[in-house]
Design an enzyme around this catalytic site. Sequence first.
Site, short mmCIF file in Angstrom:
data_model
loop_
_atom_site.label_atom_id
_atom_site.label_comp_id
_atom_site.label_asym_id
_atom_site.label_seq_id
_atom_site.Cartn_x
_atom_site.Cartn_y
_atom_site.Cartn_z
N ALA A 16 -0.39 5.12 -9.17
CA ALA A 16 0.34 5.48 -7.96
C ALA A 16 1.61 6.22 -8.37
O ALA A 16 2.46 5.67 -9.06
CB ALA A 16 0.69 4.21 -7.18
N TYR A 68 0.42 -0.55 1.17
CA TYR A 68 1.56 0.35 0.96
C TYR A 68 1.80 1.17 2.23
O TYR A 68 1.14 0.96 3.24
CB TYR A 68 1.34 1.18 -0.31
N ARG A 113 -7.76 7.10 -0.79
CA ARG A 113 -8.17 5.73 -1.10
C ARG A 113 -7.81 4.86 0.09
O ARG A 113 -6.66 4.80 0.51
CB ARG A 113 -7.49 5.22 -2.36
C1 LIG Z 1 -2.84 -2.97 -13.88
C2 LIG Z 1 -3.35 -2.48 -12.55
C3 LIG Z 1 -2.64 -1.54 -11.85
C4 LIG Z 1 -3.13 -1.03 -10.63
N1 LIG Z 1 -2.47 -0.02 -9.99
C5 LIG Z 1 -3.01 0.58 -8.92
C6 LIG Z 1 -2.44 1.76 -8.37
O1 LIG Z 1 -1.46 2.30 -8.89
N2 LIG Z 1 -3.01 2.27 -7.26
C7 LIG Z 1 -4.13 1.73 -6.69
O2 LIG Z 1 -4.62 2.25 -5.69
N3 LIG Z 1 -4.72 0.64 -7.23
C8 LIG Z 1 -4.21 0.08 -8.34
N4 LIG Z 1 -4.85 -0.97 -8.94
C9 LIG Z 1 -6.18 -1.38 -8.43
C10 LIG Z 1 -7.28 -0.69 -9.26
O3 LIG Z 1 -7.27 0.71 -9.06
C11 LIG Z 1 -8.68 -1.22 -8.90
O4 LIG Z 1 -8.92 -0.94 -7.54
C12 LIG Z 1 -8.80 -2.72 -9.12
O5 LIG Z 1 -8.32 -3.07 -10.41
C13 LIG Z 1 -10.24 -3.19 -8.98
O6 LIG Z 1 -11.08 -2.51 -9.87
P1 LIG Z 1 -11.55 -3.21 -11.26
O7 LIG Z 1 -12.20 -4.53 -10.89
O8 LIG Z 1 -12.51 -2.23 -11.87
O9 LIG Z 1 -10.33 -3.41 -12.08
C14 LIG Z 1 -4.35 -1.52 -10.11
C15 LIG Z 1 -5.04 -2.51 -10.82
C16 LIG Z 1 -4.57 -2.98 -12.03
C17 LIG Z 1 -5.38 -4.01 -12.78
#
Ligand SMILES: Cc1cc2nc3c(=O)[nH]c(=O)nc-3n(C[C@H](O)[C@H](O)[C@H](O)COP(=O)(O)O)c2cc1C
Length: 369
Positions: free
Chosen positions: A66, A195, A243
């Site tokens: 983000a 957000y 998103r």
């Molecule tokens: C460390 C971390 C930071 C994240 N930062 C964002 C972000 O900046 N923007 C966003 O839309 N989602 C963010 N997410 C959510 C991830 O994009 C993703 O949707 C979420 O981790 C689920 O997917 P996964 O099970 O493959 O990790 C973040 C997740 C993690 C673990």
Amino acid sequence: MPQSQLFAPVTIPTRSGEGLKLRNRVVLPPMCQYSVEKRDGVPTAWHLAHLGSMAHGGYSLVITEATAVVAAGRISDRDTGLWNEEQVEAWKPITQYIRSQGAVPGVQLAHAGAKASTYGWLKDLADAGKVGSIGDEEGGWETFTSSPSELYGLKPATQMSTAQIKDSVQDWAQGAKRADAAGFDLVQIHAAHGYLVHQFLSPLSNKRTDEYGGSFENRTRYLREIIEAVAAVWPENKALGIRFSGEDWVEEGWVIADTIQLAKELYGFGVRHFDLSSAGIGKFYGPSGPGYQVPLAQAVKEALPEDAFVTAVGVITEPAQAGQIVGTGQADGVCIGRAALGDPQWPNRAAQALGAEMAAPAQYWRGHW
Ligand SMILES: Cc1cc2nc3c(=O)[nH]c(=O)nc-3n(C[C@H](O)[C@H](O)[C@H](O)COP(=O)(O)O)c2cc1C
């Protein structure tokens, strides 16, 4: 369709008709790194190394964390930004490197609204008890929102005036202009996770009584205006994405039928990449577990014209699982987030596991391949 369909190239349509070509359907979702030590929104060597490793790990589309369109919109003071030229210059070598590895650089443009001015989520800070809103004495700043709410458990935010909303729409457009100058080929508007945009969309958090609150049309107005303003400055040969939190998973909240209706409208403005996450506002009662958000992506995919590129995200960790989601047509692509933090070579390994041609970098061929 075979599981290795996961590694079939795909094109995200662009308004110029050319399209943005992806070498496979494995996408790096945005993940905040909270690593801007100077607190100036300028990406660092960490961002180059982190995103670069994902590019040579085999991802087709690498989306930044983000990235705030204004300083006040940062989740934490260590977030990246795109509100000035210094930031544009610092992003350039990162987008160039991602592209040099055969991947497409995308940026998630964001504004945290009432969820800004927090410590973020770094283990050392959390261990030190630094969670939630940054204290004023430590440089916390005024936060803004659709209408004040206690749902976030953070310090109170200021309700945006109509004039502030109009200015904010222009901030997103300026952010998109800078994203173009920085070399990004896809811009993803962050409308999820509680957000600022989501704070307008959800009836849980938007209690305004003017033209930006109340009816579905009014609550979605801010986002429609952002998309229109971004589309007006975003080059026609580059891709537009969004998103969503497909569901709040909270009674009386935003639901998948709302997402579908809005997704169709945004398709009309030229948005072609739709990523389906969920939640972020209020007390969550939703599902969890492997692939729990895939049905949201499937519902949106079924409602949109075929050329939309719809991705699923959330606890997708296994190559066969990812292959099945794409192979059975539940989504056009998958985002692999946390699994990549453990293994940036996830796509290359998955390709091997599914018998697809591998994109592993030549430098690594004596490793596992
Ligand atoms: C460390 C971390 C930071 C994240 N930062 C964002 C972000 O900046 N923007 C966003 O839309 N989602 C963010 N997410 C959510 C991830 O994009 C993703 O949707 C979420 O981790 C689920 O997917 P996964 O099970 O493959 O990790 C973040 C997740 C993690 C673990």
